[in-house]
Design an enzyme around this catalytic site. Structure first.
Site, PDB file in Angstrom:
ATOM      1  N   HIS A 167       0.682  -1.270   0.013  1.00 54.41           N
ATOM      2  CA  HIS A 167      -0.017  -0.238   0.225  1.00 54.41           C
ATOM      3  C   HIS A 167       0.701   1.359  -0.059  1.00 54.41           C
ATOM      4  O   HIS A 167       1.905   1.110   0.439  1.00 54.41           O
ATOM      5  CB  HIS A 167      -0.884   0.076   1.086  1.00 54.41           C
ATOM      6  CG  HIS A 167      -0.125  -0.048   2.356  1.00 54.41           C
ATOM      7  ND1 HIS A 167       0.309   0.963   3.172  1.00 54.41           N
ATOM      8  CD2 HIS A 167       0.229  -1.073   3.312  1.00 54.41           C
ATOM      9  CE1 HIS A 167       0.961   0.534   4.136  1.00 54.41           C
ATOM     10  NE2 HIS A 167       0.838  -0.512   4.381  1.00 54.41           N
ATOM     11  N   GLU A 186      -2.094  -7.009   7.561  1.00 54.06           N
ATOM     12  CA  GLU A 186      -0.680  -7.127   8.063  1.00 54.06           C
ATOM     13  C   GLU A 186      -0.540  -7.694   9.230  1.00 54.06           C
ATOM     14  O   GLU A 186      -1.522  -8.131   9.905  1.00 54.06           O
ATOM     15  CB  GLU A 186      -0.265  -5.760   8.263  1.00 54.06           C
ATOM     16  CG  GLU A 186       0.941  -5.385   8.873  1.00 54.06           C
ATOM     17  CD  GLU A 186       2.241  -6.026   8.042  1.00 54.06           C
ATOM     18  OE1 GLU A 186       2.292  -7.148   7.815  1.00 54.06           O
ATOM     19  OE2 GLU A 186       3.101  -5.093   7.241  1.00 54.06           O
TER      20      GLU A 186
END
Length: 204
Positions: free
Chosen positions: A11, A84
């Site tokens: 990202h 994550e």
């Protein structure tokens, strides 16, 4: 099976990453730079064939994928296994800050981040297993296609090590960083994985 091409992207930059803070499972917004990186990824996608887009459920990954989805006319799919790693007591902190409080634990982490994760953190081996399983599910769902996958720095590095036969404990040394919105290209053919490109920039 027909091989699947996975285009893995970290990202865009977030406020915490700009300060080198661990974001982990915390939902942290993109910076202006991060949004620019997402737009660059979208421009790249507009000029390259992509058949599907998958993202982590965390907003920084979802927002990063939005320009690419607009350019491609695709609806992104979310995969919980791509979130994550949780970093426990390091969420929102830097490694340097942690080292002041607990220098021995910080040094043990630097030496072997898998054998000595941060207190309260997700087991990196479990994170690698769930991330690897997620990518294999995505590949199996898109035989012969090209799939953009937007996820996270530590998770993707652990998964790359898992898929390529690199010891997990070496992930920080062998893969020191996946750059924001850069692309790593994999070809997955059943149980076989080939690395075709690493950290390809999508902007200047």
């Amino acid at each position: 099976m027909t091989p699947t091409t996975l285009l893995l992207a970290r990202h865009g930059q977030t406020v915490w990453h700009a300060e080198n803070r661990y974001a982990g499972v915390s939902d942290v917004a993109l910076t202006d730079t991060g949004r620019d990186q997402a737009e660059a990824l979208g421009r790249w996608a507009a000029g390259h064939p992509v058949d599907a887009v998958w993202t982590s459920p965390l907003s920084r990954a979802v927002v990063t994928a939005e320009p690419a989805c607009r350019a491609l006319g695709l609806v992104p799919r979310r995969e919980a296994g791509l979130r994550e790693c949780g970093f426990g007591v390091l969420e929102g902190r830097t490694l340097a800050e942690f080292a002041v409080d607990d220098p021995a634990a910080a040094e043990a982490y630097r030496a072997d981040p898998v054998g000595h994760p941060f207190p309260g953190a997700e087991d990196p081996r479990a994170a690698a297993a769930r991330g690897t399983a997620a990518l294999r599910r995505i590949a199996a769902a898109h035989p012969g296609e090209r799939v953009l996958v937007v996820a996270h720095n530590t998770l993707l590095r652990l998964v790359l090590c898992s898929l390529l036969g690199i010891p997990l404990s070496e992930y920080r040394r062998v893969l020191p960083q996946l750059r924001n919105a850069a692309l790593t290209e994999l070809r997955i053919d059943g149980e076989q994985t080939a690395l075709l490109a690493l950290n390809l920039p999508t902007c200047c």
